[in-house]
Write a protein that holds these residues in place. Sequence first.
Motif, mmCIF file in Angstrom:
data_model
loop_
_atom_site.group_PDB
_atom_site.id
_atom_site.type_symbol
_atom_site.label_atom_id
_atom_site.label_comp_id
_atom_site.label_asym_id
_atom_site.label_seq_id
_atom_site.Cartn_x
_atom_site.Cartn_y
_atom_site.Cartn_z
ATOM 1 N N ARG A 179 0.804 -1.225 0.000
ATOM 2 C CA ARG A 179 0.000 0.000 0.000
ATOM 3 C C ARG A 179 0.838 1.276 0.000
ATOM 4 N NH1 ARG A 179 -4.741 1.506 4.450
ATOM 5 N NH2 ARG A 179 -5.382 3.467 3.444
ATOM 6 N N PHE A 180 1.889 1.296 0.788
ATOM 7 C CA PHE A 180 2.690 2.520 0.903
ATOM 8 C C PHE A 180 4.123 2.360 0.374
ATOM 9 C CE2 PHE A 180 -0.452 2.791 4.397
ATOM 10 C CZ PHE A 180 -1.146 3.906 3.945
ATOM 11 N N LEU A 181 4.391 1.235 -0.266
ATOM 12 C CA LEU A 181 5.738 1.015 -0.789
ATOM 13 C C LEU A 181 6.145 2.091 -1.797
ATOM 14 C CD1 LEU A 181 6.081 -2.845 -1.351
ATOM 15 C CD2 LEU A 181 7.399 -1.424 0.216
ATOM 16 N N TRP A 182 5.208 2.556 -2.605
ATOM 17 C CA TRP A 182 5.512 3.497 -3.691
ATOM 18 C C TRP A 182 6.132 4.787 -3.176
ATOM 19 C CZ3 TRP A 182 3.273 8.340 -3.799
ATOM 20 C CH2 TRP A 182 2.182 8.551 -2.957
ATOM 21 N N LYS A 183 5.851 5.138 -1.912
ATOM 22 C CA LYS A 183 6.377 6.377 -1.364
ATOM 23 C C LYS A 183 7.897 6.336 -1.175
ATOM 24 C CE LYS A 183 2.206 7.807 1.127
ATOM 25 N NZ LYS A 183 1.676 8.261 2.440
ATOM 26 N N SER A 184 8.451 5.137 -1.126
ATOM 27 C CA SER A 184 9.889 4.988 -0.886
ATOM 28 C C SER A 184 10.676 4.712 -2.159
ATOM 29 C CB SER A 184 10.133 3.842 0.116
ATOM 30 O OG SER A 184 9.462 4.081 1.333
ATOM 31 N N HIS B 37 0.414 17.598 -6.276
ATOM 32 C CA HIS B 37 0.081 17.704 -4.852
ATOM 33 C C HIS B 37 0.069 16.317 -4.214
ATOM 34 C CE1 HIS B 37 -1.681 19.475 -1.255
ATOM 35 N NE2 HIS B 37 -2.551 18.477 -1.245
ATOM 36 N N TYR B 38 -0.404 15.336 -4.953
ATOM 37 C CA TYR B 38 -0.444 13.956 -4.463
ATOM 38 C C TYR B 38 0.966 13.410 -4.277
ATOM 39 C CZ TYR B 38 -1.844 9.007 -4.375
ATOM 40 O OH TYR B 38 -2.048 7.704 -4.025
ATOM 41 N N TRP B 39 1.894 13.827 -5.194
ATOM 42 C CA TRP B 39 3.261 13.299 -5.148
ATOM 43 C C TRP B 39 4.108 13.953 -4.052
ATOM 44 C CZ3 TRP B 39 5.074 9.020 -7.093
ATOM 45 C CH2 TRP B 39 4.450 8.454 -8.207
ATOM 46 N N GLU C 235 8.880 10.051 -1.108
ATOM 47 C CA GLU C 235 10.164 10.361 -0.477
ATOM 48 C C GLU C 235 11.231 10.780 -1.497
ATOM 49 O OE1 GLU C 235 11.323 7.046 1.864
ATOM 50 O OE2 GLU C 235 9.500 7.057 3.094
ATOM 51 N N LYS C 236 11.188 10.235 -2.712
ATOM 52 C CA LYS C 236 12.239 10.531 -3.670
ATOM 53 C C LYS C 236 11.690 10.611 -5.089
ATOM 54 C CE LYS C 236 16.365 11.244 -5.238
ATOM 55 N NZ LYS C 236 17.001 12.565 -5.052
ATOM 56 N N ILE C 237 11.685 11.827 -5.632
ATOM 57 C CA ILE C 237 11.382 12.032 -7.052
ATOM 58 C C ILE C 237 12.690 12.417 -7.717
ATOM 59 C CG2 ILE C 237 10.060 13.367 -8.729
ATOM 60 C CD1 ILE C 237 7.947 13.775 -6.594
ATOM 61 N N LYS C 238 13.210 11.522 -8.511
ATOM 62 C CA LYS C 238 14.532 11.736 -9.100
ATOM 63 C C LYS C 238 14.488 12.754 -10.224
ATOM 64 C CE LYS C 238 18.481 9.299 -11.106
ATOM 65 N NZ LYS C 238 19.032 7.979 -11.522
ATOM 66 N N ALA C 239 13.461 12.663 -11.088
ATOM 67 C CA ALA C 239 13.400 13.539 -12.268
ATOM 68 C C ALA C 239 11.984 14.042 -12.474
ATOM 69 C CB ALA C 239 13.876 12.784 -13.514
ATOM 70 N N PHE C 240 11.879 15.277 -12.947
ATOM 71 C CA PHE C 240 10.596 15.890 -13.283
ATOM 72 C C PHE C 240 10.773 16.560 -14.636
ATOM 73 C CE2 PHE C 240 7.509 19.581 -12.308
ATOM 74 C CZ PHE C 240 6.491 18.930 -12.989
ATOM 75 N N ARG C 241 10.024 16.067 -15.630
ATOM 76 C CA ARG C 241 10.136 16.586 -16.992
ATOM 77 C C ARG C 241 8.758 17.022 -17.474
ATOM 78 N NH1 ARG C 241 12.300 11.334 -17.131
ATOM 79 N NH2 ARG C 241 14.559 11.263 -16.767
ATOM 80 N N VAL C 242 8.689 18.232 -17.978
ATOM 81 C CA VAL C 242 7.417 18.737 -18.494
ATOM 82 C C VAL C 242 7.677 19.453 -19.809
ATOM 83 C CG1 VAL C 242 7.581 20.845 -17.098
ATOM 84 C CG2 VAL C 242 5.353 20.093 -17.960
ATOM 85 N N VAL D 47 7.953 24.623 -11.506
ATOM 86 C CA VAL D 47 9.365 24.866 -11.189
ATOM 87 C C VAL D 47 9.590 24.780 -9.678
ATOM 88 C CG1 VAL D 47 11.264 26.522 -11.320
ATOM 89 C CG2 VAL D 47 9.699 26.288 -13.258
ATOM 90 N N HIS D 48 8.689 25.389 -8.919
ATOM 91 C CA HIS D 48 8.818 25.367 -7.453
ATOM 92 C C HIS D 48 8.713 23.951 -6.919
ATOM 93 C CE1 HIS D 48 7.521 25.865 -3.218
ATOM 94 N NE2 HIS D 48 8.334 26.919 -3.250
ATOM 95 N N PHE D 49 7.785 23.171 -7.451
ATOM 96 C CA PHE D 49 7.636 21.787 -7.013
ATOM 97 C C PHE D 49 8.915 21.007 -7.270
ATOM 98 C CE2 PHE D 49 6.818 17.339 -7.907
ATOM 99 C CZ PHE D 49 6.086 16.944 -6.798
ATOM 100 N N ALA D 50 9.493 21.177 -8.469
ATOM 101 C CA ALA D 50 10.683 20.409 -8.839
ATOM 102 C C ALA D 50 11.893 20.789 -8.000
ATOM 103 C CB ALA D 50 10.994 20.600 -10.323
ATOM 104 N N MET D 51 12.107 22.104 -7.823
ATOM 105 C CA MET D 51 13.371 22.575 -7.273
ATOM 106 C C MET D 51 13.319 22.904 -5.786
ATOM 107 S SD MET D 51 14.713 24.819 -10.521
ATOM 108 C CE MET D 51 16.437 24.654 -10.068
ATOM 109 N N LYS D 52 12.119 23.053 -5.234
ATOM 110 C CA LYS D 52 12.020 23.411 -3.819
ATOM 111 C C LYS D 52 11.269 22.367 -2.984
ATOM 112 C CE LYS D 52 14.127 27.327 -4.385
ATOM 113 N NZ LYS D 52 15.491 27.539 -3.824
ATOM 114 N N VAL D 53 10.338 21.669 -3.594
ATOM 115 C CA VAL D 53 9.553 20.690 -2.849
ATOM 116 C C VAL D 53 10.133 19.286 -3.017
ATOM 117 C CG1 VAL D 53 7.286 19.618 -2.560
ATOM 118 C CG2 VAL D 53 7.465 22.073 -3.059
ATOM 119 N N ALA D 54 10.221 18.844 -4.274
ATOM 120 C CA ALA D 54 10.700 17.487 -4.545
ATOM 121 C C ALA D 54 12.221 17.386 -4.514
ATOM 122 C CB ALA D 54 10.183 17.009 -5.905
#
Length: 426
Positions: free
Chosen positions: A48-53, A87-89, A93-100, A117-124
Motif C-alpha cells: 500500500r505505501f511502498l511506492w512512497k519509498s 500535490h499527491y506526489w 520520499e524521492k522524485i529523481k526527475a521531473f520533466r514537463v 518549477v517550485h515543485f521540482a526545485m524546492k519541494v521534490a
Amino acid sequence: MERQRKIMARGDRDRLSDLPYAILLYILSMLGEGKEVVRTSVLSQRWRFLWKSVSVSLNFGVPDYPYDERTKKKILAFVASINRELHYWRSCEKIKAFRVFPVKYKEYLVKDYDFWVHFAMKVANVEEFTLKFCIINFPDCAYKFPQFAYKNTLLRNLVLGSCQLNPSGSVTWTSLVSLSIGHLKLTDNMLEKILSGCPNLESLELDSVLGISRLEISSVKLRKLIILNDENDCYSQWHDEDTHRLEIFAPYIQNFVLSGFLYNEIRLQQSNVASLVTAVLHFNVDFIEFEDEEEKLEKEFRYLKELLLSVGHVENLELGPLCIEDQLLSYTKEVEQSRRFEAHKNCSLLHLKTIKIINFHRKLSGNDLVLRLVKYLLENATALEKLVIVAKYEGSDVPRDYVEVEQEFLSFPRSSLHASVVFCYL
C-alpha cells in the motif's frame, strides 16, 4: 534456504509480498513511470505505501489546442489535473526527475509554470529537471524563469527550452553537472554569470542560443561542449545582425559537437581548445550577409577549411553529410580546390586516430573534392588507425559507384602504417 522452505509451506500466501523490502523496492523501481508505481498500492496491505519509498520520474506533456474559449477551458482543466497530481506526489520520499514539455507558452499559465518549477526545485528537490516548450517563442514573450530557481544545491541535470534566463543576483547551481539551454537570447555577461554559478559542470549544450560573441570556459571540469542551431524561419528573425562571430575559448574541453545550421561564424583555434580529443561536425553554413553567390561560397569554403584545421589535433573526428556535401561539394572550381589542398600539404594531423564520415548519400565517383579530402587525410594523419565512411543508399544492392570508389580509397597512400579504410552502408 530456511526462509524459502517457510514460504513454500505457506502455499496460500502471497509469496511475492513476502520478499524482502529491498527487493520489492527494486522491483518497483524497474517500472519507471510514476503512475505505474502508484497503481501497485492496491495489490496488498504490504504494497500500500511502498511506492512512497521508490525513486520515480515524473513526465508530463501538455496538449496544445487552437486558441478559443472552449479549448482554453480544456487546457486549464488538463493543467489543473497535473497540479492535483503533483500535490499527491508531495508525500513521495524521492522524485529523481521531473520533466514537463508544454507545447506553447501561454501567458495565462505563468502561475502554473511557476508552480511546476517550485515543485521540482524546492519541494521534490529533484536531481533532473526539464522544462522545454516545444514551439519556439520570441524572447519577449517567452517564459521568464523565476528568480527563486537560480538557488539550488541538489540539482544535477537541467534542461530549459524557450525560457528567458535573467538572474538578478548570483546563480547557485553547485551540484549541476549537465546544463542544456535553448532557443533564447543571452549576453556574454549573463552566460558568464550562469556558468560561474556551476562550478562542477561537466557538459554544456547551447541549442540555438543567440546574442553571445565570446564563450569562455575556464573550468577544468567542463569537458563537453555541444552547440546546436535549428533551421527555423521564426527563430531566424531573432538574428542579431551585429553579432557575426562567436569566439570559443575552452582550453580544457575534450569533446566538441557542432551541429545544425550556422548563420554566423563559430571560431576556435587549436591553442584555445588544446585538450580537445573528439570533434563532431554535423553542420551546414549559410552566410546570408553575402548577396554575391560566388563570394558567399568562397567565404563558406574558407571557413570550413579553417575549422577543420583548428581541430586537426584531435584523436577522433566525425564529419556529417551537411558539412561534407553542402559545403565542400558546392565549391566546384577544381583548380582552386587543388591549390587549397596543396597549400596545406605539409600540415600533419599528428594525433588523429579515427575519422568518420557519416550518412553520405550523394554519388561519390566524379566528386573530385571528396576524393582529394580523403586522400589528404590519409596522407597527413600520421597516427590514423581507422577511416570510416558510412554511406546511405536506396535499393537492395550496394551501388556499383560505392564499390568502385571504395577500391580507389584503398589505393591511396597512407602516412600511417596502421590505417585502415572501412566502408559501411545504411
